[in-house]
Write a protein that holds these residues in place. Structure first.
Motif, PDB file in Angstrom:
ATOM      1  N   VAL A 197     -12.806 -16.312   7.401  1.00 47.53           N
ATOM      2  CA  VAL A 197     -13.472 -17.371   8.167  1.00 47.53           C
ATOM      3  C   VAL A 197     -14.986 -17.166   8.176  1.00 47.53           C
ATOM      4  CG1 VAL A 197     -13.761 -18.337  10.483  1.00 47.53           C
ATOM      5  CG2 VAL A 197     -11.466 -17.887   9.597  1.00 47.53           C
ATOM      6  N   LEU A 198     -15.402 -15.907   8.354  1.00 44.28           N
ATOM      7  CA  LEU A 198     -16.837 -15.623   8.405  1.00 44.28           C
ATOM      8  C   LEU A 198     -17.515 -15.918   7.079  1.00 44.28           C
ATOM      9  CD1 LEU A 198     -19.276 -14.467   9.932  1.00 44.28           C
ATOM     10  CD2 LEU A 198     -18.593 -12.192   9.123  1.00 44.28           C
ATOM     11  N   PRO A 250       1.819  -8.963  14.877  1.00 46.78           N
ATOM     12  CA  PRO A 250       1.540  -9.423  13.508  1.00 46.78           C
ATOM     13  C   PRO A 250       0.236 -10.206  13.400  1.00 46.78           C
ATOM     14  CG  PRO A 250       3.834  -9.819  14.088  1.00 46.78           C
ATOM     15  CD  PRO A 250       3.149  -9.400  15.345  1.00 46.78           C
ATOM     16  N   TYR A 251      -0.058 -11.047  14.414  1.00 49.34           N
ATOM     17  CA  TYR A 251      -1.299 -11.823  14.377  1.00 49.34           C
ATOM     18  C   TYR A 251      -2.517 -10.926  14.547  1.00 49.34           C
ATOM     19  CZ  TYR A 251       2.023 -15.607  15.105  1.00 49.34           C
ATOM     20  OH  TYR A 251       3.077 -16.477  14.979  1.00 49.34           O
ATOM     21  N   LEU A 252      -2.403  -9.886  15.371  1.00 48.62           N
ATOM     22  CA  LEU A 252      -3.521  -8.959  15.539  1.00 48.62           C
ATOM     23  C   LEU A 252      -3.774  -8.156  14.271  1.00 48.62           C
ATOM     24  CD1 LEU A 252      -2.808  -7.628  19.159  1.00 48.62           C
ATOM     25  CD2 LEU A 252      -4.554  -9.281  18.448  1.00 48.62           C
ATOM     26  N   LEU A 253      -2.706  -7.817  13.566  1.00 53.54           N
ATOM     27  CA  LEU A 253      -2.877  -7.096  12.308  1.00 53.54           C
ATOM     28  C   LEU A 253      -3.542  -7.968  11.246  1.00 53.54           C
ATOM     29  CD1 LEU A 253       0.539  -5.203  12.109  1.00 53.54           C
ATOM     30  CD2 LEU A 253      -1.699  -4.252  12.713  1.00 53.54           C
ATOM     31  N   LEU A 273      -5.705 -10.299  11.981  1.00 49.92           N
ATOM     32  CA  LEU A 273      -6.991 -10.756  12.496  1.00 49.92           C
ATOM     33  C   LEU A 273      -8.183 -10.278  11.669  1.00 49.92           C
ATOM     34  CD1 LEU A 273      -8.397 -12.356  14.695  1.00 49.92           C
ATOM     35  CD2 LEU A 273      -8.443 -10.276  16.106  1.00 49.92           C
ATOM     36  N   PRO A 274      -8.271  -8.996  11.259  1.00 48.75           N
ATOM     37  CA  PRO A 274      -9.445  -8.592  10.456  1.00 48.75           C
ATOM     38  C   PRO A 274      -9.591  -9.382   9.159  1.00 48.75           C
ATOM     39  CG  PRO A 274      -8.285  -6.671  11.289  1.00 48.75           C
ATOM     40  CD  PRO A 274      -7.417  -7.847  11.591  1.00 48.75           C
ATOM     41  N   ALA A 275      -8.479  -9.594   8.446  1.00 48.04           N
ATOM     42  CA  ALA A 275      -8.547 -10.346   7.192  1.00 48.04           C
ATOM     43  C   ALA A 275      -8.922 -11.799   7.448  1.00 48.04           C
ATOM     44  CB  ALA A 275      -7.215 -10.263   6.457  1.00 48.04           C
TER      45      ALA A 275
END
Length: 294
Positions: free
Chosen positions: A19-20, A7-10, A12-14
């Motif tokens: 954050v960026l 779930p955390y890896l899914l 991660l992109p968002a």
């Protein structure tokens, strides 16, 4: 391990994108506010922009206006939202669940209206040539439209305060109502056994239960109004403007050399918001500890 981390890896992109964009933009603004502006040949880090902002009378007048509008808006929205939330709870507590559901939907209606549209509604209603002044003139309450008080584009900021008060009150009630709905109906029955009237029940049970959520909701409204742009830009005066408007004016009306000052205003605004959040969080924790001791 893969199942736990999937779930955390899914996400991660968002999360990485947020954050960026947020922290990347904040860091870039911080660098440029310190004078690092390669576009105009400035690569040194210095506090010149902050010194010029702090020495400017326009900054302090804008800060005073911003604090006044944010404090009054959040207080009024908190009072109205608290009244709405308690009223819905009392309707539900009186077994009028259908009626409470209808009123709940009605109170949530302002949440669907954008803030810019809400500001325009306030313009139509409360300007000196608006609907309310024409109604009062037709009823003979005022002689001329100019007798109606200036509530829109006024130096005090009443138009902005009115907009945020009615727009954010349903938000406050939306946050506190789920907390109030957890109060057991048997608590009210027990209070009746001990002779407590409805006001005693509200004061001793309802208000303490909703106060932590109410405080958080009011602070969220305060932070939002403190850093909002569109409604102050529409309903405010040319000078002084609230800090976001003041920063926008600096950024767009001057040259590249003036932009570090505009970004410095934004950094100061962000720092003040974080500081106020820490203060509220500290006193909220102290209040909870004090209530535990009491």
């Amino acid at each position: 391990m893969w199942r736990k981390s999937k779930p955390y890896l899914l996400l991660l992109p968002a999360i990485a994108t947020i954050v960026l964009l947020f922290f990347g933009g904040l860091f870039d603004g911080l660098l440029k506010s310190l004078g690092y502006f390669p576009a105009i040949g400035e690569t040194r880090l210095e506090l010149t922009a902050y010194a010029e902002v702090v020495q400017s009378d326009g900054f302090w007048e804008s800060l005073e206006l911003t604090l006044r509008v944010a404090v009054l808006s959040s207080i009024l929205a908190g009072i109205l939202g608290g009244i709405l939330g308690v009223s819905l709870f009392l309707l539900n507590e009186a077994s009028k669940t259908g009626q409470a559901r209808v009123w709940h939907r009605l109170f949530q209606l302002p949440l669907t209206i954008p803030h810019l549209v809400g500001g325009y509604v306030v313009v139509l209603l409360f300007m000196q040539s608006g609907l309310l002044s024409k109604l009062l003139a037709s009823l003979g309450v005022i002689d001329e439209l100019t007798d109606f008080p200036v509530l829109v584009n006024d130096p005090f900021g009443w138009g902005i305060i009115l907009t945020y008060a009615w727009k954010e009150a349903p938000f406050v009630s939306l946050l506190i109502y789920p907390v109030l709905s957890r109060i057991q109906r048997s608590w009210r029955d027990v209070s009746r056994v001990f002779g407590a009237e409805k006001w005693n029940f509200i004061r001793e049970i309802v208000l303490p239960v909703m106060l932590p959520s109410w405080t958080i909701a009011v602070f969220i409204v305060f932070v939002f109004t403190f850093s909002a742009f569109e409604v102050p830009f529409l309903l405010g005066v040319t000078y002084p403007g609230m800090l976001p408007v003041y920063s926008y004016q600096l950024y767009t009306s001057g040259t590249f050399a003036d932009r570090p000052e505009a970004l410095a205003v934004n950094i100061i605004l962000a720092a003040l918001t974080i500081a106020l959040g820490l203060v509220i969080y500290y006193f909220s924790k102290r209040w909870q500890v004090w209530k535990g001791w009491a």
